[in-house]
Write an enzyme that holds these catalytic residues in place. Sequence first.
Site, PDB file in Angstrom:
ATOM      1  N   ASP A  68       0.830  -1.202   0.000  1.00 25.01           N
ATOM      2  CA  ASP A  68       0.000   0.000   0.000  1.00 25.01           C
ATOM      3  C   ASP A  68       0.867   1.255   0.000  1.00 25.01           C
ATOM      4  OD1 ASP A  68      -2.309   1.510   0.021  1.00 25.01           O
ATOM      5  OD2 ASP A  68      -3.178   0.496   1.756  1.00 25.01           O
TER       6      ASP A  68
ATOM      7  N   ASP B  16     -10.590   1.729  -3.288  1.00 24.95           N
ATOM      8  CA  ASP B  16     -11.120   1.411  -1.964  1.00 24.95           C
ATOM      9  C   ASP B  16     -12.643   1.409  -1.962  1.00 24.95           C
ATOM     10  OD1 ASP B  16      -8.620   1.127  -0.850  1.00 24.95           O
ATOM     11  OD2 ASP B  16      -8.515   3.168  -0.080  1.00 24.95           O
TER      12      ASP B  16
END
Length: 697
Positions: free
Chosen positions: A449, A519
């Site tokens: 990430d 997301d």
Amino acid sequence: MPIIARENKLFALQTQETSYILAISEEGIVENLYWGKKIERLEDFAGVSSKNATVNMQGPQLFREECSSFGGMCFKEASMKVTFPGNVRDFRYQVKDCIVEKEKLELVLEDRFYPFAVHLYYEVFPEENIIKKWRKAENLGDEPVVLERFYSGEFGLPGEGYESINYKGRWGAEFMEYSEPAESGKKVYESLYGLTAHTVNPVFLVHRHADETQGDVYYGALEYSGNFKCVVEAVNSGWLNVLLGISDTDFQWTLKKGQCFEAPAVYAGYSDRGFEKMSHTMHRFCRKHLMPKELAEKPLPVLYNSWYSTTFDVQCEEQKKLAQKAAEMGIELFVIDDGWFEGREDDKAGLGDWYADSSKFPNGLQELSEEVHRLGMKFGVWIEPEMVNPNSRLFREHPDWIYAYPTREVLMGRNQYELNMSDPQVVDYLIQVFDDLLSQTQIEYIKWDMNRYAAEIGTPLSAEESWKELHYRNTQGIYRLIRTLRERHPQVEFEACASGGGRVDFGAMRYFDEYWLSDNTDPLDRLFMQEAYSRMYPAKYMRAWLTDDFGMDHRKVPLNFWLHSAMCGALGIGVDLNRVPEQKRKEIGKYIETYKEIRKTVQFGDLYRLSSLKDSDIEAVWYLKETEGVLFAFLDHERYGNAQYFIRLRGLSENQLYRIEADGEVCEKTGAFLMNRGLEVRMTGDYDSKLICVKAV
């Protein structure tokens, strides 16, 4: 022959279906004469020029140049800008050499006064119908030369009336496709975030009146994950210029004696049959030439990520219980997300200290890993290598390892700072840390990430005059880290995530095995994102999850609609298994079983966008791999009682008989019937969906 040269003045880059024709003009300019459907006879271009004679115009404005430079009567966007000793700021070249070697062409352009050269490189991929372009600057003298702009590729298209497609996204709304005319001035698509980011993408896609199956489309993608810039300019002498490469904003590169700078590559192609052919070409090329070889031909496993079950409150025993439930559902890969490492109770601490929290994992990560493997699954973890929290051991020991200006307070993003990945010692440290992690614990998957953007790109660890090199060097440092980890741990599957879809690009594809697209897991929003993403990027690289209610819209959607949307890529499950009843877990397990039967077709087949919710009541996505196909159809809302839809398939053999399975019913139809009359699909109410399997008899 992929490359044909005639008297070192005329060059044909030939794929099976396309031609890219170059020439050295009478004025000594390297120009593009033609790019399009294949023309076999190079002699046809003898005496042809790209010069577009226009009243009261001269010089570079008239030529479709391959290497335009700032200055020298060039008033369009130039592909390079260089400063020589004495502050001379234009590049006036002569072609000194032409080197042809199998599928590669190199043109060497040397300045007429200064000891400086630009090498233009071309590589032809004949079967894939792709041209690779990149370039290198070389200082042949004793005095420094400064590059202020150095794009990777320049493409000139004759005439007017083009449209340009890119994106206008943000976090939670990545890949919002946007099309606009390119008939006046410049259209600039640029990232200044320190990575590809969510807004636009490092690609170009221009066309004239094209749709899925008709029209001329010109396209290209940059193999780079840092700040980029794409310029689409309607040159006022009646043609279109497209440039793509590293952003020249806050960029400068000093070449000392004998030094070179090589720009990342652009992979470009032409389609004479609309966007569908473009997508098939790019997807196949990616699988064959860009994807890491270890997993390129292997289907990605169904994963479960425990984030929505536990968030930061990760505990070994609870993770074991979740793993047991996941295994019973048919999950193949169990992943713990953020929260497993030292001091990580929230997002304010722990980044940089990549070892298991002893209070959460008294016996280390290996205990959980062993249990996951005992249950028949692979094991994975979340990391964020490029960041550090102020509240961490790493930052306390190395406060100078972050980007910062000496006279400014360091700005915070998501309670974290950005590590200086341009510094070899920082990268060396991270290599050792993650090598230890992957060596000491059996881990087969890493979710990588990156949750803040770049700012204050300065560092006391390098000279101030070189700070404009840091963005590029940072990207190369990231590449070195993952490249080294892949070499040492080839069995590990790496996912590129950057606060959602912030690192979806061809540079990341070289090192990662899949992307996290967004997301936002709302299945309806995802359909729009997935459709636009699929223009250039393959379904195999698109992780898509079933979650509970997390989406930007918090809409209530039936399980079948959500799962069918996620099954259009590499399926993942993110529901809170602590709250999901056993019966629903079994139901999800049946979908997982179905997905395993069709995933090779989804992940490796050709993708056809048959219908879009942007201009139709339904979305229809069709995957075809040899003799097997899978159709997904989605209805958002029934309108005026319309419930009957006819979906015409593509890519089948007309005289072949096919077996169709839908809703437990089976029938047989010919390819001609399925492609011309079409499948009759009935969908009603809100958020209805269908999965239909087709197989040659």
